[in-house]
Design a protein around this motif. Structure first.
Motif, PDB file in Angstrom:
ATOM      1  N   PRO A   1       0.815  -1.220   0.000  1.00 41.64           N
ATOM      2  CA  PRO A   1       0.000   0.000   0.000  1.00 41.64           C
ATOM      3  C   PRO A   1       0.849   1.269   0.000  1.00 41.64           C
ATOM      4  O   PRO A   1       0.424   2.306  -0.515  1.00 41.64           O
ATOM      5  CB  PRO A   1      -0.836  -0.125   1.276  1.00 41.64           C
ATOM      6  CG  PRO A   1      -0.143  -1.130   2.119  1.00 41.64           C
ATOM      7  CD  PRO A   1       0.574  -2.054   1.191  1.00 41.64           C
ATOM      8  N   SER A   2       2.045   1.196   0.586  1.00 41.79           N
ATOM      9  CA  SER A   2       2.864   2.395   0.656  1.00 41.79           C
ATOM     10  C   SER A   2       3.730   2.564  -0.591  1.00 41.79           C
ATOM     11  O   SER A   2       4.563   3.468  -0.654  1.00 41.79           O
ATOM     12  CB  SER A   2       3.735   2.363   1.915  1.00 41.79           C
ATOM     13  OG  SER A   2       4.333   1.097   2.073  1.00 41.79           O
ATOM     14  N   GLY A   3       3.525   1.684  -1.552  1.00 41.42           N
ATOM     15  CA  GLY A   3       4.160   1.871  -2.848  1.00 41.42           C
ATOM     16  C   GLY A   3       5.629   1.527  -2.892  1.00 41.42           C
ATOM     17  O   GLY A   3       6.348   1.939  -3.800  1.00 41.42           O
ATOM     18  N   GLY A   4       6.104   0.748  -1.920  1.00 41.09           N
ATOM     19  CA  GLY A   4       7.519   0.422  -1.853  1.00 41.09           C
ATOM     20  C   GLY A   4       7.939  -0.600  -2.890  1.00 41.09           C
ATOM     21  O   GLY A   4       9.073  -0.618  -3.336  1.00 41.09           O
ATOM     22  N   ALA A   5       7.033  -1.467  -3.268  1.00 39.92           N
ATOM     23  CA  ALA A   5       7.377  -2.537  -4.200  1.00 39.92           C
ATOM     24  C   ALA A   5       6.250  -2.668  -5.216  1.00 39.92           C
ATOM     25  O   ALA A   5       5.101  -2.353  -4.904  1.00 39.92           O
ATOM     26  CB  ALA A   5       7.565  -3.855  -3.442  1.00 39.92           C
ATOM     27  N   PRO A   6       6.580  -3.097  -6.441  1.00 44.43           N
ATOM     28  CA  PRO A   6       5.523  -3.209  -7.454  1.00 44.43           C
ATOM     29  C   PRO A   6       4.469  -4.243  -7.053  1.00 44.43           C
ATOM     30  O   PRO A   6       4.789  -5.262  -6.450  1.00 44.43           O
ATOM     31  CB  PRO A   6       6.272  -3.636  -8.714  1.00 44.43           C
ATOM     32  CG  PRO A   6       7.592  -4.140  -8.251  1.00 44.43           C
ATOM     33  CD  PRO A   6       7.898  -3.475  -6.950  1.00 44.43           C
ATOM     34  N   SER A   7       3.225  -3.940  -7.380  1.00 47.54           N
ATOM     35  CA  SER A   7       2.126  -4.826  -6.995  1.00 47.54           C
ATOM     36  C   SER A   7       1.858  -5.864  -8.069  1.00 47.54           C
ATOM     37  O   SER A   7       2.098  -5.624  -9.249  1.00 47.54           O
ATOM     38  CB  SER A   7       0.863  -4.002  -6.759  1.00 47.54           C
ATOM     39  OG  SER A   7       1.087  -3.092  -5.711  1.00 47.54           O
TER      40      SER A   7
ATOM     41  N   ASN B   1      -4.771   2.269  -7.110  1.00 52.46           N
ATOM     42  CA  ASN B   1      -4.425   1.094  -7.924  1.00 52.46           C
ATOM     43  C   ASN B   1      -5.062  -0.181  -7.379  1.00 52.46           C
ATOM     44  O   ASN B   1      -5.377  -1.098  -8.133  1.00 52.46           O
ATOM     45  CB  ASN B   1      -2.913   0.935  -8.101  1.00 52.46           C
ATOM     46  CG  ASN B   1      -2.171   0.954  -6.790  1.00 52.46           C
ATOM     47  OD1 ASN B   1      -2.688   1.463  -5.793  1.00 52.46           O
ATOM     48  ND2 ASN B   1      -0.967   0.396  -6.779  1.00 52.46           N
ATOM     49  N   LEU B   2      -5.305  -0.219  -6.059  1.00 51.60           N
ATOM     50  CA  LEU B   2      -6.035  -1.361  -5.508  1.00 51.60           C
ATOM     51  C   LEU B   2      -7.481  -1.323  -5.984  1.00 51.60           C
ATOM     52  O   LEU B   2      -8.073  -2.357  -6.302  1.00 51.60           O
ATOM     53  CB  LEU B   2      -5.979  -1.340  -3.968  1.00 51.60           C
ATOM     54  CG  LEU B   2      -6.689  -2.485  -3.256  1.00 51.60           C
ATOM     55  CD1 LEU B   2      -6.105  -3.839  -3.651  1.00 51.60           C
ATOM     56  CD2 LEU B   2      -6.622  -2.320  -1.734  1.00 51.60           C
ATOM     57  N   LEU B   3      -8.014  -0.124  -6.089  1.00 51.76           N
ATOM     58  CA  LEU B   3      -9.407   0.012  -6.542  1.00 51.76           C
ATOM     59  C   LEU B   3      -9.560  -0.493  -7.980  1.00 51.76           C
ATOM     60  O   LEU B   3     -10.506  -1.228  -8.288  1.00 51.76           O
ATOM     61  CB  LEU B   3      -9.860   1.475  -6.438  1.00 51.76           C
ATOM     62  CG  LEU B   3     -11.343   1.720  -6.705  1.00 51.76           C
ATOM     63  CD1 LEU B   3     -12.204   0.921  -5.745  1.00 51.76           C
ATOM     64  CD2 LEU B   3     -11.675   3.199  -6.595  1.00 51.76           C
ATOM     65  N   THR B   4      -8.614  -0.128  -8.849  1.00 53.61           N
ATOM     66  CA  THR B   4      -8.730  -0.617 -10.227  1.00 53.61           C
ATOM     67  C   THR B   4      -8.602  -2.136 -10.261  1.00 53.61           C
ATOM     68  O   THR B   4      -9.336  -2.814 -10.990  1.00 53.61           O
ATOM     69  CB  THR B   4      -7.659  -0.008 -11.147  1.00 53.61           C
ATOM     70  OG1 THR B   4      -6.373  -0.287 -10.607  1.00 53.61           O
ATOM     71  CG2 THR B   4      -7.833   1.483 -11.292  1.00 53.61           C
ATOM     72  N   ALA B   5      -7.710  -2.682  -9.436  1.00 52.39           N
ATOM     73  CA  ALA B   5      -7.548  -4.143  -9.415  1.00 52.39           C
ATOM     74  C   ALA B   5      -8.837  -4.805  -8.940  1.00 52.39           C
ATOM     75  O   ALA B   5      -9.310  -5.772  -9.542  1.00 52.39           O
ATOM     76  CB  ALA B   5      -6.388  -4.533  -8.505  1.00 52.39           C
ATOM     77  N   LEU B   6      -9.428  -4.252  -7.867  1.00 50.04           N
ATOM     78  CA  LEU B   6     -10.667  -4.841  -7.347  1.00 50.04           C
ATOM     79  C   LEU B   6     -11.787  -4.745  -8.380  1.00 50.04           C
ATOM     80  O   LEU B   6     -12.619  -5.645  -8.491  1.00 50.04           O
ATOM     81  CB  LEU B   6     -11.109  -4.124  -6.066  1.00 50.04           C
ATOM     82  CG  LEU B   6     -10.358  -4.451  -4.781  1.00 50.04           C
ATOM     83  CD1 LEU B   6     -11.142  -3.955  -3.576  1.00 50.04           C
ATOM     84  CD2 LEU B   6     -10.094  -5.937  -4.639  1.00 50.04           C
TER      85      LEU B   6
END
Lengths: 412, 342, 260
Positions: free
Chosen positions: B82-88, B301-306
């Motif tokens: 969530p904090s954008g440290g690593a690619p999802s 970006n979590l919203l688009t994935a969901l």
């Protein structure tokens, strides 16, 4: 008529006796169904129904307002307590809060669906500005680490951020781990696997807890937020109430739970930990470096941080402590460093936020929103009301910030 | 569910059925005109659900813009920082597999039990217990899913943790999926399967009951008159004649099992993994969307994935529904039934 | 059709009904009915709608008890055995006493599977099963019509063929008695005639009980005929005599068409 037929019939003509083919199955079917009926009956009787809540209304000569709030389930009971008391003073205003979740609170405030959005995690200042919203903290909350380890000789185990991060990362897997033992000299720790619990729903508590882990241990991966990619197999529960129930059911379990649920967790027989400050990371074996979440200690932590923030800000997800000059989450990385003025800061503290619009479509209505919040952080924030949900009053610095922010909202 | 419409009998002599004799011209023309009018009136109503589905799909498509639709989207890996440290990585198949692991056994159990309930109520039980059993199963349908969820983690989870899981492992531990680690708190796939089974039963049982009840009495009596036992009539006549309706019930149940989110989210343990066995926590696509939704408001970006996950779920639900319609489609061709007898 | 009038009347009856009374909740359907059904012959049962003739034959193979709420008293014996004795298994009764219904009730399966239904229950398979299916179709006069394709769905047959398939299916269980409840009522005249001819044929091997509201049919096929009226057996006699010189006024009025 002839009765010749009374002679015995041929053997192959008998009508008496069972149908020899598969006689069992019909009885199996009936037995299965009757057994199931009993099960279903039990289920049916066991099911309860949630009760709906009715909203009260009031009448008067002046215009009536029902101010709506949605968001954080931690703030919800507190607003539910404040609302009727506010209505006693201002009978034309009713506060209608809803506990939905911090993300929903933010989203609803952004879209202007509610007068007030409630959230455990601040809205990033730049995003807030984009939607013409401001963060208005209304109380100080904190988070406790509860565990279900029967037979301990001490009422509170000593745990620190590093150990917690290692537990949830799957590095420490047993309660008799040397690192835990080192922080708890003289305590007989059982050989019992640790089951770390997490919140499955989006949660400000998860934000706080993952921030704590992220800041406490370099080995922590995956960042921090209201959601997190937990290690596979760790059980997740819905809401703080779910965490309390789940932990009660889980021998060897450990969970992060908002302080609002202190009494229900204690009633369930759960124990909570004293958390290590920054000094504990240096000398984890010194019991003096482990601090209990008492109101005094929580206030000390909040004061330590908020009085030292430069520049002043309230956009803080986790108050680990106060290192002068720090302005964001990174402050106090690794734990809270006590000062002479605040010697026992409990390091897992946050603010509870409301979000309101700075460009209201109805300024007259917004007047009441501002009035309510001003009241809520001053005379409304009485000790009995706060302690009902285990919140603490805002520090004077934060109250000052809030008053200034609220004064900037255009009202009619 | 109208299977009682009489079908005209063909005249004797012909080896293939002859069509219904034509009606007098005037009436035929009238009837045709009227039915066309009804057709016109009915078509917007008929198109409404289709339109709604299309609208939902369009909104989801627009919201997601299919931003994550790379190869990894169809993969078995999920990781979100969530904090954008690593690619999802948003792999939907992981959740589809989990959904199947939970919904499959639940559906199998529910279908079996529903069939037993349906057969008992229609064939074996006297009227009063039969009505009671029907009432109880219908009652189950009226319980909100959140109540099932609470009941699941408050009442059942401790029992599953201390008793049900160890017992099952004790007996069936040698079977793949039944051995290995338990879930200490009781939440996990097994509990989700159990809860889902109870939630699916009222639906499948009701449809199966109606299907079996709609088997013409003539067929049943014909079977009995040939010297079949009641059970043989059930097995060889009723189940056969009601086959399509029964399959329809199964697909309806599958739709429910795959789509249920709240109750499953509360008892499945919400762990993003393909569970190594039946006991450990996992997640389903529907429950994952449900419990991640609040967080998705924080993280675009979590919203688009969901949203993309929701599209996949919608597609799965549609396919299940269509299969169900196909399976239960043309029961009316089976049989004719007469009224009472003298 | 009473050319068989000179048969051996001394042979024991295959079914004896004594003092049979059937009550529904609010009315009496059959009242103290007593009659004997001879073996290897066709017995007709006639009477106006609602006179209880269907119920009467449904008591003979214990199908009547399926309609809930009926109280059955009296005695029905099959070859001397009381079929309502508590230890009697109705399934075995129905294997000996087959039944064919008003509407042709074929199962939604192939022609072969329809006829094989009964024998399969009794564990027959393979060549034995095939033989009995073919024999039954042959006896029902259907084999020539359906030809070699026995895997066709039975529902593709015409109504008359379906009814004869039902008869073949009943015969395949190898019963001694065949109860037929207005088997031609839903058929066209030509199909009905074929079924009628078949029944006349079958009397050589089976006891045939034919419920009909078609007086001519009874006159053509049945050797003896029973006339039921409002649940009571009014007259039971050689068919010819019943139609030509009835003893009861009621019978005369009915067979002469004064009411129906």
């Amino acid at each position: 008529m002839s009765q010749a037929a009374s002679a015995p019939p041929p053997a192959n003509e008998t009508l008496i006796g069972g149908t020899t083919r598969r006689p069992r199955k019909s009885t199996v079917g009936v037995g299965l169904a009757v057994g199931l009926a009993v099960v279903l009956l039990a289920v049916g009787l066991g099911g309860g129904y949630a009760l709906g809540k009715s909203l009260g209304g009031s009448s008067g000569g002046t215009t009536q307002y029902t101010l709506t709030e949605t968001g954080s389930t931690l703030i919800y009971p507190y607003l539910n307590l404040l609302g009727p008391n506010f209505t006693k003073i201002y009978p034309n205003v009713v506060i209608s809060p809803a506990g939905t979740g911090s993300g929903t609170g933010i989203s609803s405030a952004e879209q202007g669906l509610v007068d007030i959005g409630g959230t455990d995690a601040y809205l990033l200042p730049n995003v807030a500005a984009q939607y013409n919203l401001i963060n208005v903290p209304i109380a100080i909350s904190s988070q406790l680490i509860f565990y279900n380890v029967p037979g301990l000789s001490v009422p509170h185990l000593n745990l620190n951020g590093t150990v917690l991060a290692m537990i949830w990362s799957g590095v420490i897997t047993n309660w008799n781990d040397p690192l835990i033992q080192a922080a708890n000299p003289g305590v007989s720790l059982p050989n019992l696997p640790i089951v770390p619990l997490h919140r499955s729903d989006g949660s400000g508590d998860t934000f706080m807890f993952t921030s704590l882990c992220f800041l406490s241990w370099k080995g922590w991966t995956g960042g921090y937020g209201t959601t997190y990619s937990w290690k596979a197999g760790q059980p997740g529960y819905q809401g703080n109430a779910g965490m309390v129930t789940g932990l009660t059911n889980t021998r060897g379990g450990i969970a992060y739970i908002g302080i609002s649920y202190l009494s229900s967790a204690l009633a369930a027989g759960l124990q909570y930990a004293a958390l290590g400050d920054q000094a504990a990371n240096v000398n984890g074996t010194n019991p003096a470096n482990y601090i209990l979440p008492t109101p005094t200690n929580i206030s000390e932590d909040a004061n330590l941080a908020l009085e030292n923030l430069q520049p002043p800000s309230v956009a803080i997800s986790l108050i680990l402590g106060g290192v002068p000059g720090a302005t964001n989450l990174q402050l106090g990385a690794g734990g809270t460093m006590p000062t002479a003025q605040y010697p026992t800061p409990y390091p897992d503290v946050n603010l509870e936020y409301t979000l309101i619009s700075t460009h209201p479509s109805n300024p007259a209505r917004q007047t009441w929103v501002v009035t309510f919040l001003e009241w809520a952080i001053s005379s409304g924030a009485t000790a009995p009301r706060l302690s009902t949900v285990n919140f603490l009053p805002l520090t004077p610095a934060v109250v000052g910030y809030d008053m200034q922010a609220l004064a900037s909202v255009p009202i009619g | 569910m109208d299977r009682r419409e009489p079908i005209p009998r063909p005249a004797d002599g012909a080896s293939t059925p002859t069509p219904v004799p034509a009606l007098p011209n005037r009436r035929a023309a009238n009837g045709e005109g009227r039915s066309r009018l009804r057709g016109w009136l009915a078509s917007p109503v008929a198109l409404l659900p289709l339109g709604l589905v299309a609208l939902v799909a369009a909104v989801l498509l627009w919201e997601s813009r299919l931003a994550n639709l790379g190869p990894s989207f169809w993969g078995l890996n999920y990781f979100f920082d969530p904090s954008g440290g690593a690619p999802s990585v948003f792999g939907v198949s992981l959740f589809l597999v989990d959904s199947a692991i939970v919904a499959g056994p639940a559906l199998a159990l529910a279908s079996g039990l529903s069939l037993a309930i349906a057969i008992s109520t229609v064939v074996y039980l006297p009227p009063a217990p039969s009505r009671l059993l029907t009432l109880l199963t219908n009652l189950l349908a009226g319980i909100p899913s959140v109540v099932y969820g609470i009941w699941g983690y408050v009442v059942l989870a401790p029992y599953f943790g201390t008793t049900a899981q160890p017992t099952l492992r004790g007996f069936l531990g040698w079977l793949p999926g039944f051995g290995g680690p338990l879930s200490a708190g009781g939440v996990g796939s097994l509990l989700a399967i159990f809860i889902l089974t109870i939630m699916v039963i009222p639906i499948t049982a009701a449809v199966m009951r109606e299907s079996l009840r709609n088997v013409p009495n003539d067929l049943v009596e014909a079977g009995l008159a040939l010297g079949a036992t009641p059970w043989e009539v059930v097995r060889r006549v009723r189940l056969r004649a009601a086959r399509r309706g029964l399959w329809g019930a199964v697909f309806l149940g599958l739709g429910r099992a795959i789509g249920e989110s709240v109750a499953v989210a509360m008892v499945i343990g919400a762990s993003i993994q393909i569970p190594p066995n039946l006991y450990t926590p996992s997640t389903t696509l529907a429950s994952f969307i449900f419990y991640q939704l609040d967080s998705a408001f924080f993280y675009p970006n979590l919203l688009t994935a969901l949203t993309e996950f929701a599209l996949v779920l919608l597609a799965v639900a549609l396919v299940v529904n269509l299969l169900g319609q196909r399976a239960s489609g043309a029961d009316a061709t089976v049989i004719v039934t007469g009224g009472g007898r003298g | 059709m009473s050319d068989d009038g000179g048969r051996d009347v001394e042979a024991p009856p295959i079914i004896s009904v004594r003092e049979l009374t059937v009550r529904a909740r609010d009315r009496v359907i059959l009242e103290r009915v007593t009659l004997d059904i001879p073996d290897r012959d066709v017995t007709g049962i006639i009477g106006p709608s609602g006179c209880g003739k269907t119920t009467l034959i449904r008591t003979m193979n214990r199908m009547a008890e399926r309609s809930g709420g009926l109280a059955i008293s009296g005695s029905v014996r099959y070859r001397g055995q009381e079929i309502y004795a508590p230890e009697v298994n109705p399934v075995l009764v129905r294997q000996k006493i087959g039944m064919v219904f008003q509407r042709p009730v074929v199962f939604p399966m192939s022609i072969f599977d329809n006829v094989a239904f009964g024998p399969r229950l009794n564990g027959l398979d393979g060549d034995e099963l095939e033989a009995i299916v073919l024999r039954s179709l042959e006896r029902a006069g259907l084999l020539g019509e359906v030809g070699s394709d026995l895997d066709r769905p039975a529902l593709e047959l015409s109504g008359g063929q379906q009814q004869r398939l039902c008869i073949a299916r009943a015969l395949a269980v190898e019963p001694r008695v065949l109860l037929l409840d207005e088997p031609t009522a839903s058929l066209d005249p030509i199909a009905a005639q074929r079924v009628e001819a078949l029944l006349f044929e079958l009397r050589r091997e089976y006891a045939v009980v034919l419920v009909t509201h078609n007086l001519q049919q009874a006159a053509r096929v049945a050797t003896r005929t029973a006339f039921l009226y409002q649940g009571r057996l009014i007259e039971y006699d050689e068919t010819k005599r019943l139609f030509e010189t009835p003893r009861e006024k009621l019978t005369e009025n009915y067979v002469t068409g004064r009411f129906g």
